[in-house]
Design a protein around this motif. Structure first.
Motif, PDB file in Angstrom:
ATOM      1  N   UNK A  95      -0.370 -17.859   4.272  1.00 25.94           N
ATOM      2  CA  UNK A  95      -1.295 -18.900   3.824  1.00 25.94           C
ATOM      3  C   UNK A  95      -2.628 -18.844   4.563  1.00 25.94           C
ATOM      4  N   UNK A  96      -2.672 -18.159   5.695  1.00 29.00           N
ATOM      5  CA  UNK A  96      -3.926 -18.058   6.447  1.00 29.00           C
ATOM      6  C   UNK A  96      -4.933 -17.120   5.787  1.00 29.00           C
ATOM      7  N   UNK A  97      -4.463 -16.261   4.883  1.00 32.18           N
ATOM      8  CA  UNK A  97      -5.277 -15.348   4.088  1.00 32.18           C
ATOM      9  C   UNK A  97      -5.972 -14.257   4.915  1.00 32.18           C
ATOM     10  N   UNK A  98      -5.547 -14.072   6.158  1.00 30.71           N
ATOM     11  CA  UNK A  98      -6.128 -13.014   6.982  1.00 30.71           C
ATOM     12  C   UNK A  98      -5.660 -11.628   6.560  1.00 30.71           C
ATOM     13  N   UNK A  99      -4.502 -11.557   5.923  1.00 35.39           N
ATOM     14  CA  UNK A  99      -3.965 -10.264   5.523  1.00 35.39           C
ATOM     15  C   UNK A  99      -4.406  -9.796   4.154  1.00 35.39           C
ATOM     16  N   UNK A 100      -5.188 -10.608   3.454  1.00 38.31           N
ATOM     17  CA  UNK A 100      -5.650 -10.205   2.126  1.00 38.31           C
ATOM     18  C   UNK A 100      -6.730  -9.140   2.237  1.00 38.31           C
ATOM     19  N   UNK A 101      -6.759  -8.235   1.272  1.00 38.02           N
ATOM     20  CA  UNK A 101      -7.762  -7.176   1.291  1.00 38.02           C
ATOM     21  C   UNK A 101      -7.893  -6.513  -0.054  1.00 38.02           C
ATOM     22  N   UNK A 102      -8.654  -5.446  -0.065  1.00 42.52           N
ATOM     23  CA  UNK A 102      -9.015  -4.775  -1.320  1.00 42.52           C
ATOM     24  C   UNK A 102      -8.768  -3.277  -1.256  1.00 42.52           C
ATOM     25  N   UNK A 103      -7.630  -2.861  -0.735  1.00 40.85           N
ATOM     26  CA  UNK A 103      -7.362  -1.420  -0.598  1.00 40.85           C
ATOM     27  C   UNK A 103      -7.418  -0.687  -1.937  1.00 40.85           C
ATOM     28  N   UNK A 104      -7.020  -1.341  -3.000  1.00 39.31           N
ATOM     29  CA  UNK A 104      -7.005  -0.671  -4.298  1.00 39.31           C
ATOM     30  C   UNK A 104      -8.326  -0.709  -5.034  1.00 39.31           C
ATOM     31  N   UNK A 105      -9.338  -1.289  -4.427  1.00 39.19           N
ATOM     32  CA  UNK A 105     -10.633  -1.443  -5.092  1.00 39.19           C
ATOM     33  C   UNK A 105     -11.385  -0.113  -5.194  1.00 39.19           C
ATOM     34  N   UNK A 106     -12.215  -0.023  -6.216  1.00 39.66           N
ATOM     35  CA  UNK A 106     -13.087   1.145  -6.351  1.00 39.66           C
ATOM     36  C   UNK A 106     -14.131   1.199  -5.243  1.00 39.66           C
ATOM     37  N   UNK A 107     -14.322   0.100  -4.519  1.00 33.39           N
ATOM     38  CA  UNK A 107     -15.262   0.072  -3.404  1.00 33.39           C
ATOM     39  C   UNK A 107     -14.628   0.495  -2.090  1.00 33.39           C
ATOM     40  N   UNK A 108     -13.319   0.681  -2.062  1.00 36.92           N
ATOM     41  CA  UNK A 108     -12.617   1.069  -0.838  1.00 36.92           C
ATOM     42  C   UNK A 108     -12.450   2.586  -0.810  1.00 36.92           C
ATOM     43  N   UNK A 109     -13.142   3.248   0.098  1.00 32.14           N
ATOM     44  CA  UNK A 109     -13.083   4.708   0.207  1.00 32.14           C
ATOM     45  C   UNK A 109     -12.584   5.067   1.605  1.00 32.14           C
ATOM     46  N   UNK A 110     -11.384   5.605   1.676  1.00 29.67           N
ATOM     47  CA  UNK A 110     -10.759   6.015   2.933  1.00 29.67           C
ATOM     48  C   UNK A 110     -10.729   7.534   2.971  1.00 29.67           C
TER      49      UNK A 110
END
Length: 469
Positions: free
Chosen positions: A358-373
Protein backbone atom coordinates in the motif's frame (compact mmCIF):
# COMPACT_ATOMS: atom_id res chain seq x y z
CA UNK A 1 -4.67 28.89 -27.96
CA UNK A 2 -5.81 30.32 -24.64
CA UNK A 3 -3.62 27.87 -22.69
CA UNK A 4 -1.37 24.92 -23.33
CA UNK A 5 -3.22 22.55 -20.99
CA UNK A 6 -6.79 22.72 -19.68
CA UNK A 7 -7.23 20.72 -16.47
CA UNK A 8 -10.86 19.93 -15.65
CA UNK A 9 -11.28 19.45 -11.90
CA UNK A 10 -9.52 21.00 -8.90
CA UNK A 11 -9.14 17.86 -6.80
CA UNK A 12 -5.81 16.52 -5.61
CA UNK A 13 -4.94 15.06 -9.04
CA UNK A 14 -5.82 18.17 -11.00
CA UNK A 15 -4.01 20.49 -8.61
CA UNK A 16 -0.90 18.28 -8.49
CA UNK A 17 -0.77 18.26 -12.29
CA UNK A 18 -1.20 22.02 -12.43
CA UNK A 19 1.62 22.50 -9.90
CA UNK A 20 3.93 20.27 -11.94
CA UNK A 21 3.11 22.13 -15.15
CA UNK A 22 3.45 25.55 -13.54
CA UNK A 23 6.95 24.87 -12.25
CA UNK A 24 7.91 23.93 -15.82
CA UNK A 25 6.58 27.17 -17.25
CA UNK A 26 3.71 25.46 -19.06
CA UNK A 27 0.58 27.60 -19.46
CA UNK A 28 -2.23 25.70 -17.77
CA UNK A 29 -5.68 26.54 -16.47
CA UNK A 30 -7.66 24.51 -13.94
CA UNK A 31 -11.44 24.80 -14.19
CA UNK A 32 -13.70 23.61 -11.39
CA UNK A 33 -17.49 23.30 -11.44
CA UNK A 34 -17.85 24.04 -7.71
CA UNK A 35 -17.39 27.48 -6.23
CA UNK A 36 -14.50 26.32 -4.06
CA UNK A 37 -12.26 23.42 -3.12
CA UNK A 38 -13.70 20.10 -1.93
CA UNK A 39 -14.63 20.49 1.78
CA UNK A 40 -14.37 16.89 3.08
CA UNK A 41 -11.69 14.69 4.63
CA UNK A 42 -12.44 11.70 2.40
CA UNK A 43 -8.99 10.72 1.04
CA UNK A 44 -7.00 11.28 4.22
CA UNK A 45 -4.02 8.89 3.82
CA UNK A 46 -0.84 10.09 2.12
CA UNK A 47 1.35 7.09 1.28
CA UNK A 48 5.17 7.19 1.39
CA UNK A 49 5.58 7.31 -2.39
CA UNK A 50 3.21 10.28 -2.58
CA UNK A 51 5.18 12.00 0.18
CA UNK A 52 8.22 11.67 -2.11
CA UNK A 53 6.21 13.22 -4.94
CA UNK A 54 5.14 16.08 -2.68
CA UNK A 55 8.77 16.58 -1.67
CA UNK A 56 9.66 17.13 -5.32
CA UNK A 57 6.66 19.42 -5.91
CA UNK A 58 7.67 21.65 -3.01
CA UNK A 59 4.75 20.91 -0.65
CA UNK A 60 6.16 18.21 1.61
CA UNK A 61 6.84 20.45 4.60
CA UNK A 62 3.36 21.96 4.43
CA UNK A 63 1.80 18.50 4.17
CA UNK A 64 3.77 17.25 7.18
CA UNK A 65 2.73 20.30 9.18
CA UNK A 66 -0.92 19.84 8.21
CA UNK A 67 -1.22 16.24 9.42
CA UNK A 68 0.17 13.56 11.64
CA UNK A 69 0.76 9.81 11.95
CA UNK A 70 -2.13 7.39 11.95
CA UNK A 71 -3.45 6.70 15.46
CA UNK A 72 -3.60 3.18 16.86
CA UNK A 73 -7.01 1.56 16.50
CA UNK A 74 -9.02 0.88 19.64
CA UNK A 75 -11.76 -1.76 19.65
CA UNK A 76 -14.82 -0.98 21.79
CA UNK A 77 -17.68 -3.15 22.99
CA UNK A 78 -20.45 -2.20 25.42
CA UNK A 79 -18.59 0.94 26.40
CA UNK A 80 -15.38 -0.88 27.27
CA UNK A 81 -12.03 -0.91 25.52
CA UNK A 82 -11.26 -4.44 24.31
CA UNK A 83 -7.77 -3.73 23.00
CA UNK A 84 -5.71 -2.16 20.30
CA UNK A 85 -5.92 -2.90 16.60
CA UNK A 86 -2.95 -2.15 14.36
CA UNK A 87 -4.08 -0.76 11.03
CA UNK A 88 -0.76 -1.21 9.21
CA UNK A 89 1.82 -3.97 9.07
CA UNK A 90 5.20 -2.56 10.02
CA UNK A 91 7.75 -2.27 7.24
CA UNK A 92 11.51 -2.06 7.43
CA UNK A 93 13.15 1.34 7.45
CA UNK A 94 15.54 1.58 4.51
CA UNK A 95 18.01 4.25 3.49
CA UNK A 96 16.54 4.41 0.01
CA UNK A 97 13.06 5.27 1.34
CA UNK A 98 12.97 8.31 3.64
CA UNK A 99 9.26 7.86 4.38
CA UNK A 100 8.07 4.50 5.65
CA UNK A 101 4.60 5.11 7.05
CA UNK A 102 1.45 6.82 5.77
CA UNK A 103 0.71 10.35 6.91
CA UNK A 104 -2.83 11.41 7.74
CA UNK A 105 -3.99 14.69 6.22
CA UNK A 106 -7.67 15.47 5.55
CA UNK A 107 -8.27 15.67 1.81
CA UNK A 108 -9.53 19.24 2.03
CA UNK A 109 -6.27 20.27 3.67
CA UNK A 110 -4.12 18.46 1.08
CA UNK A 111 -5.95 20.34 -1.63
CA UNK A 112 -5.48 23.65 0.17
CA UNK A 113 -1.73 23.03 0.32
CA UNK A 114 -1.56 22.18 -3.39
CA UNK A 115 -3.72 25.19 -4.26
CA UNK A 116 -1.43 27.49 -2.28
CA UNK A 117 1.61 26.08 -4.07
CA UNK A 118 -0.06 26.53 -7.45
CA UNK A 119 -0.87 30.14 -6.62
CA UNK A 120 2.72 30.70 -5.50
CA UNK A 121 3.91 29.45 -8.90
CA UNK A 122 1.56 31.79 -10.75
CA UNK A 123 -1.05 29.17 -11.67
CA UNK A 124 -4.77 29.69 -11.37
CA UNK A 125 -8.07 27.91 -10.82
CA UNK A 126 -11.30 29.19 -12.34
CA UNK A 127 -14.09 28.18 -9.97
CA UNK A 128 -17.76 28.02 -10.94
CA UNK A 129 -16.93 26.78 -14.45
CA UNK A 130 -19.16 23.83 -15.34
CA UNK A 131 -18.00 21.97 -18.44
CA UNK A 132 -20.85 21.08 -20.81
CA UNK A 133 -19.05 20.26 -24.03
CA UNK A 134 -15.63 19.30 -25.33
CA UNK A 135 -14.33 18.78 -28.86
CA UNK A 136 -10.94 18.32 -30.42
CA UNK A 137 -9.24 18.67 -33.76
CA UNK A 138 -5.73 18.23 -35.13
CA UNK A 139 -4.49 21.37 -33.38
CA UNK A 140 -6.18 21.40 -30.00
CA UNK A 141 -9.21 21.07 -27.75
CA UNK A 142 -12.19 23.39 -27.31
CA UNK A 143 -14.12 23.31 -24.03
CA UNK A 144 -17.59 24.82 -23.63
CA UNK A 145 -19.05 25.86 -20.29
CA UNK A 146 -22.50 26.49 -18.87
CA UNK A 147 -21.53 30.13 -18.46
CA UNK A 148 -18.63 32.17 -19.76
CA UNK A 149 -16.42 31.98 -22.80
CA UNK A 150 -15.06 28.71 -24.20
CA UNK A 151 -11.43 27.77 -23.62
CA UNK A 152 -9.07 26.62 -26.33
CA UNK A 153 -6.07 24.46 -25.32
CA UNK A 154 -3.43 22.30 -26.94
CA UNK A 155 -4.32 19.42 -24.60
CA UNK A 156 -6.96 18.75 -21.95
CA UNK A 157 -6.89 16.55 -18.87
CA UNK A 158 -9.98 15.14 -17.16
CA UNK A 159 -9.46 15.22 -13.40
CA UNK A 160 -13.16 15.62 -12.65
CA UNK A 161 -13.83 12.57 -10.51
CA UNK A 162 -15.61 9.25 -10.72
CA UNK A 163 -18.66 10.78 -12.42
CA UNK A 164 -16.39 12.55 -14.91
CA UNK A 165 -18.26 14.77 -17.35
CA UNK A 166 -15.29 14.66 -19.72
CA UNK A 167 -15.24 10.87 -19.75
CA UNK A 168 -18.98 10.77 -20.45
CA UNK A 169 -18.73 13.31 -23.27
CA UNK A 170 -15.93 11.30 -24.84
CA UNK A 171 -17.97 8.09 -24.63
CA UNK A 172 -15.28 6.23 -22.70
CA UNK A 173 -16.72 3.32 -20.74
CA UNK A 174 -16.01 2.49 -17.11
CA UNK A 175 -15.74 -1.20 -16.26
CA UNK A 176 -15.89 -2.43 -12.70
CA UNK A 177 -17.72 -4.08 -9.86
CA UNK A 178 -19.41 -3.31 -6.58
CA UNK A 179 -16.98 -4.11 -3.78
CA UNK A 180 -19.62 -4.01 -1.05
CA UNK A 181 -23.38 -3.73 -1.62
CA UNK A 182 -23.81 -1.82 1.63
CA UNK A 183 -23.57 1.95 1.37
CA UNK A 184 -21.05 3.80 3.52
CA UNK A 185 -21.74 6.99 5.43
CA UNK A 186 -18.71 9.26 5.89
CA UNK A 187 -18.73 12.58 7.70
CA UNK A 188 -16.49 15.12 9.38
CA UNK A 189 -17.89 15.79 12.83
CA UNK A 190 -17.09 17.31 16.19
CA UNK A 191 -17.46 14.78 19.04
CA UNK A 192 -16.94 14.94 22.77
CA UNK A 193 -16.29 11.91 24.98
CA UNK A 194 -13.59 10.26 22.82
CA UNK A 195 -9.84 10.72 23.08
CA UNK A 196 -7.80 11.81 20.07
CA UNK A 197 -5.07 9.23 20.64
CA UNK A 198 -6.97 6.36 19.01
CA UNK A 199 -8.96 5.45 15.95
CA UNK A 200 -12.13 4.26 17.69
CA UNK A 201 -13.70 1.15 16.17
CA UNK A 202 -17.13 -0.19 17.12
CA UNK A 203 -17.64 -3.62 15.51
CA UNK A 204 -21.05 -4.64 14.12
CA UNK A 205 -23.61 -5.62 16.76
CA UNK A 206 -27.38 -6.17 16.98
CA UNK A 207 -27.78 -6.15 13.22
CA UNK A 208 -26.06 -2.78 12.81
CA UNK A 209 -23.01 -2.23 10.62
CA UNK A 210 -19.64 -1.07 11.91
CA UNK A 211 -18.85 2.42 13.15
CA UNK A 212 -15.37 3.96 13.12
CA UNK A 213 -14.43 7.38 14.47
CA UNK A 214 -10.97 8.66 13.59
CA UNK A 215 -9.40 11.88 14.88
CA UNK A 216 -8.20 13.99 11.99
CA UNK A 217 -4.68 15.21 12.63
CA UNK A 218 -4.21 18.95 12.55
CA UNK A 219 -7.91 19.66 13.20
CA UNK A 220 -10.50 19.38 15.95
CA UNK A 221 -12.60 17.08 13.76
CA UNK A 222 -13.19 13.36 13.64
CA UNK A 223 -13.93 11.40 10.49
CA UNK A 224 -16.96 9.22 11.13
CA UNK A 225 -17.45 6.16 8.93
CA UNK A 226 -20.45 3.86 9.22
CA UNK A 227 -21.63 0.90 7.17
CA UNK A 228 -25.33 1.24 6.39
CA UNK A 229 -27.87 -1.32 5.22
CA UNK A 230 -28.35 -2.12 1.56
CA UNK A 231 -31.98 -1.44 0.76
CA UNK A 232 -32.50 0.22 4.12
CA UNK A 233 -34.05 3.62 4.75
CA UNK A 234 -32.60 6.71 3.14
CA UNK A 235 -29.40 7.79 4.86
CA UNK A 236 -29.91 10.91 6.95
CA UNK A 237 -26.86 13.16 6.69
CA UNK A 238 -28.16 15.74 9.14
CA UNK A 239 -26.88 16.28 12.67
CA UNK A 240 -29.89 14.38 14.01
CA UNK A 241 -29.26 11.50 11.61
CA UNK A 242 -25.59 11.15 12.57
CA UNK A 243 -26.42 11.41 16.25
CA UNK A 244 -28.82 8.49 15.85
CA UNK A 245 -26.15 6.34 14.16
CA UNK A 246 -23.55 7.09 16.83
CA UNK A 247 -25.95 6.47 19.72
CA UNK A 248 -27.14 3.16 18.24
CA UNK A 249 -23.63 1.78 17.65
CA UNK A 250 -21.54 3.11 20.52
CA UNK A 251 -21.69 4.05 24.19
CA UNK A 252 -21.84 7.75 23.30
CA UNK A 253 -24.90 9.92 23.83
CA UNK A 254 -26.49 11.66 20.86
CA UNK A 255 -25.50 15.05 22.27
CA UNK A 256 -21.83 14.01 22.16
CA UNK A 257 -21.97 14.70 18.41
CA UNK A 258 -21.93 18.48 18.50
CA UNK A 259 -21.45 19.47 14.86
CA UNK A 260 -21.47 18.08 11.33
CA UNK A 261 -19.00 19.87 9.10
CA UNK A 262 -19.38 17.70 5.99
CA UNK A 263 -21.21 14.47 5.21
CA UNK A 264 -21.65 12.17 2.24
CA UNK A 265 -22.51 8.60 1.28
CA UNK A 266 -21.18 6.18 -1.32
CA UNK A 267 -21.15 2.55 -2.32
CA UNK A 268 -17.65 1.06 -2.41
CA UNK A 269 -16.78 0.00 -5.93
CA UNK A 270 -13.77 -0.69 -8.08
CA UNK A 271 -13.89 0.52 -11.65
CA UNK A 272 -11.48 1.59 -14.37
CA UNK A 273 -11.94 3.53 -17.59
CA UNK A 274 -11.57 1.45 -20.73
CA UNK A 275 -8.78 3.77 -21.83
CA UNK A 276 -6.94 6.73 -20.33
CA UNK A 277 -6.60 8.79 -23.49
CA UNK A 278 -8.69 10.01 -26.37
CA UNK A 279 -6.54 11.98 -28.80
CA UNK A 280 -5.51 15.19 -27.07
CA UNK A 281 -7.52 14.47 -23.93
CA UNK A 282 -6.22 12.43 -20.99
CA UNK A 283 -7.93 10.93 -17.96
CA UNK A 284 -6.29 11.00 -14.52
CA UNK A 285 -7.40 10.23 -10.98
CA UNK A 286 -10.94 9.11 -10.24
CA UNK A 287 -11.93 9.99 -13.80
CA UNK A 288 -9.73 7.04 -14.82
CA UNK A 289 -10.14 4.68 -11.84
CA UNK A 290 -12.38 4.49 -8.77
CA UNK A 291 -11.19 2.63 -5.67
CA UNK A 292 -12.63 1.37 -2.44
CA UNK A 293 -11.23 3.66 0.26
CA UNK A 294 -9.74 0.63 2.04
CA UNK A 295 -5.96 0.83 2.05
CA UNK A 296 -5.75 4.48 1.06
CA UNK A 297 -4.89 4.01 -2.63
CA UNK A 298 -7.29 6.29 -4.50
CA UNK A 299 -5.88 9.77 -3.88
CA UNK A 300 -2.31 8.46 -4.02
CA UNK A 301 -2.74 6.68 -7.34
CA UNK A 302 -4.41 9.83 -8.65
CA UNK A 303 -1.57 12.16 -7.65
CA UNK A 304 0.92 9.79 -9.24
CA UNK A 305 -1.09 9.78 -12.49
CA UNK A 306 -0.57 13.54 -12.55
CA UNK A 307 3.13 13.19 -11.73
CA UNK A 308 3.59 10.74 -14.61
CA UNK A 309 1.76 12.91 -17.14
CA UNK A 310 3.04 16.37 -16.22
CA UNK A 311 6.64 16.08 -17.40
CA UNK A 312 5.56 14.36 -20.60
CA UNK A 313 3.09 17.07 -21.55
CA UNK A 314 5.67 19.75 -20.80
CA UNK A 315 8.35 17.99 -22.89
CA UNK A 316 6.05 17.71 -25.90
CA UNK A 317 4.69 21.24 -25.59
CA UNK A 318 8.21 22.70 -25.40
CA UNK A 319 9.28 20.78 -28.49
CA UNK A 320 11.88 18.78 -26.58
CA UNK A 321 10.10 15.48 -27.26
CA UNK A 322 7.91 14.10 -29.99
CA UNK A 323 4.21 13.61 -29.36
CA UNK A 324 4.76 9.84 -29.30
CA UNK A 325 6.05 10.31 -25.73
CA UNK A 326 2.48 10.91 -24.60
CA UNK A 327 1.55 7.37 -25.55
CA UNK A 328 3.58 6.14 -22.59
CA UNK A 329 1.13 7.68 -20.10
CA UNK A 330 -1.60 5.08 -20.59
CA UNK A 331 1.00 2.39 -21.20
CA UNK A 332 2.51 3.00 -17.77
CA UNK A 333 -0.40 4.09 -15.60
CA UNK A 334 -3.20 1.74 -16.67
CA UNK A 335 -1.45 -1.42 -15.35
CA UNK A 336 -0.57 0.38 -12.10
CA UNK A 337 -4.17 1.52 -11.62
CA UNK A 338 -5.40 -2.03 -12.23
CA UNK A 339 -2.95 -3.40 -9.66
CA UNK A 340 -3.95 -0.83 -7.04
CA UNK A 341 -7.65 -1.42 -7.70
CA UNK A 342 -7.16 -5.10 -7.03
CA UNK A 343 -5.23 -4.37 -3.84
CA UNK A 344 -7.89 -1.97 -2.53
CA UNK A 345 -10.61 -4.51 -3.19
CA UNK A 346 -8.74 -7.32 -1.41
CA UNK A 347 -8.12 -5.12 1.62
CA UNK A 348 -11.78 -4.10 1.73
CA UNK A 349 -12.82 -7.76 1.71
CA UNK A 350 -10.27 -8.72 4.35
CA UNK A 351 -8.16 -10.75 1.93
CA UNK A 352 -5.04 -8.59 2.31
CA UNK A 353 -3.40 -6.39 4.92
CA UNK A 354 -2.20 -2.81 4.70
CA UNK A 355 1.56 -2.94 4.45
CA UNK A 356 4.45 -2.57 2.03
CA UNK A 357 2.26 -2.86 -1.07
CA UNK A 358 0.00 0.00 0.00
CA UNK A 359 2.99 2.33 0.36
CA UNK A 360 3.43 2.20 -3.45
CA UNK A 361 7.23 2.33 -3.19
CA UNK A 362 7.58 -0.91 -5.13
CA UNK A 363 5.57 0.23 -8.14
CA UNK A 364 7.47 0.83 -11.37
CA UNK A 365 7.50 0.71 -15.13
CA UNK A 366 9.91 -2.08 -16.11
CA UNK A 367 7.71 -3.10 -19.02
CA UNK A 368 7.41 0.42 -20.40
CA UNK A 369 8.79 1.46 -23.77
CA UNK A 370 10.63 4.18 -21.84
CA UNK A 371 12.54 1.65 -19.71
CA UNK A 372 15.83 0.71 -21.41
CA UNK A 373 18.14 -1.64 -19.48
CA UNK A 374 21.45 -2.30 -21.23
CA UNK A 375 23.24 -4.27 -18.49
CA UNK A 376 23.25 -8.06 -18.49
CA UNK A 377 23.64 -10.73 -15.85
CA UNK A 378 21.92 -8.72 -13.13
CA UNK A 379 20.93 -10.31 -9.83
CA UNK A 380 17.21 -10.90 -9.36
CA UNK A 381 17.06 -8.16 -6.72
CA UNK A 382 19.06 -5.58 -8.70
CA UNK A 383 17.68 -2.16 -9.54
CA UNK A 384 16.62 -2.00 -13.19
CA UNK A 385 15.42 0.55 -15.68
CA UNK A 386 11.79 1.31 -14.91
CA UNK A 387 12.24 1.05 -11.15
CA UNK A 388 11.83 3.91 -8.69
CA UNK A 389 15.23 5.56 -8.11
CA UNK A 390 16.11 5.16 -4.40
CA UNK A 391 17.22 7.91 -2.07
CA UNK A 392 20.51 7.72 -0.15
CA UNK A 393 23.52 9.70 1.03
CA UNK A 394 26.86 9.00 -0.62
CA UNK A 395 29.94 11.17 -1.01
CA UNK A 396 28.21 14.16 0.55
CA UNK A 397 25.29 13.95 -1.89
CA UNK A 398 21.72 13.22 -0.91
CA UNK A 399 20.15 11.73 -4.02
CA UNK A 400 16.62 13.05 -3.54
CA UNK A 401 18.06 16.54 -3.19
CA UNK A 402 19.96 16.02 -6.43
CA UNK A 403 16.88 14.67 -8.23
CA UNK A 404 14.53 17.39 -6.96
CA UNK A 405 13.23 19.67 -9.69
CA UNK A 406 11.74 19.30 -13.14
CA UNK A 407 14.91 18.09 -14.87
CA UNK A 408 16.38 14.72 -15.81
CA UNK A 409 19.40 13.57 -13.80
CA UNK A 410 22.36 11.54 -15.08
CA UNK A 411 23.71 9.57 -12.13
CA UNK A 412 27.15 7.95 -12.13
CA UNK A 413 27.63 5.40 -9.35
CA UNK A 414 31.07 4.06 -8.52
CA UNK A 415 33.05 6.25 -10.92
CA UNK A 416 31.53 5.19 -14.25
CA UNK A 417 32.21 7.86 -16.91
CA UNK A 418 29.19 9.70 -18.28
CA UNK A 419 28.59 11.84 -21.35
CA UNK A 420 27.72 15.50 -20.99
CA UNK A 421 24.06 15.91 -21.95
CA UNK A 422 22.86 19.49 -22.44
CA UNK A 423 20.23 20.44 -19.87
CA UNK A 424 20.68 17.23 -17.85
CA UNK A 425 22.02 17.44 -14.32
CA UNK A 426 25.05 15.20 -13.74
CA UNK A 427 25.57 13.69 -10.29
CA UNK A 428 28.48 11.46 -9.26
CA UNK A 429 28.50 9.32 -6.12
CA UNK A 430 30.72 6.48 -4.88
CA UNK A 431 29.52 2.88 -5.00
CA UNK A 432 26.07 2.38 -3.51
CA UNK A 433 24.52 -1.06 -3.14
CA UNK A 434 20.97 0.19 -3.76
CA UNK A 435 22.02 0.93 -7.36
CA UNK A 436 25.14 -1.04 -8.08
CA UNK A 437 27.95 0.55 -10.06
CA UNK A 438 26.87 2.02 -13.38
CA UNK A 439 25.11 4.90 -15.08
CA UNK A 440 21.44 5.76 -14.55
CA UNK A 441 19.37 8.36 -16.35
CA UNK A 442 16.66 9.30 -13.86
CA UNK A 443 13.39 10.66 -15.18
CA UNK A 444 11.79 13.85 -13.83
CA UNK A 445 9.28 11.69 -11.93
CA UNK A 446 12.00 9.79 -10.10
CA UNK A 447 12.11 6.52 -12.06
CA UNK A 448 15.15 5.11 -13.85
CA UNK A 449 14.63 5.54 -17.57
CA UNK A 450 17.92 4.19 -18.90
CA UNK A 451 20.60 2.14 -17.14
CA UNK A 452 24.00 0.91 -18.29
CA UNK A 453 27.37 -0.26 -17.10
CA UNK A 454 28.85 2.76 -18.89
CA UNK A 455 27.34 5.89 -20.38
CA UNK A 456 27.36 4.49 -23.91
CA UNK A 457 23.88 4.81 -25.38
CA UNK A 458 22.61 7.34 -22.83
CA UNK A 459 22.78 10.26 -25.28
CA UNK A 460 20.68 8.48 -27.90
CA UNK A 461 18.06 7.61 -25.30
CA UNK A 462 18.04 11.18 -23.99
CA UNK A 463 17.40 12.52 -27.48
CA UNK A 464 14.49 10.12 -27.97
CA UNK A 465 12.68 11.14 -24.78
CA UNK A 466 13.54 14.83 -24.83
CA UNK A 467 15.78 14.80 -21.78
CA UNK A 468 17.41 18.17 -21.31
CA UNK A 469 15.26 19.86 -23.91
Amino acid sequence: MDVDVLVVGAGAAGLALAVDLARRGTRALVVERADGLFPGSRGKGIQPRTLEVFDDLGVHDAIRAAGGPYPVGMIWQDGKRLGEHTMWDETDVQEGSPYHEPWMVPQWRTQEVLFARLTELGGQVAFGRELVGIAQDAEGVTAEFAAGAPVRARYAVAADGGRSTVRRLLGIGMTGETVDPNPILVADVRITGLDRDNWHIFPPADGEGFLAVCPLAGTEDFQLTAQMEDGGPAIDLSLAGLRAVVAARSHLDPADVTEVRWASEFRPRAAMADRFREGRIFLIGDAAHVHSPAGGQGLNTSVQDAYNLGWKLAAVLSGAAREALLGSYEEERLPVAAEMLGLSTRIHRGEARRGAATQQLGLGYRGSSLAVETRTGLDATALRAGDRAPDGNRGGVRLFDAFRGPQWTLLSVGGAPVPELPGVRVVRVPSYEAYGDGVFLVRPDGYVGWAGGTGEGAAAYAARVGAGG
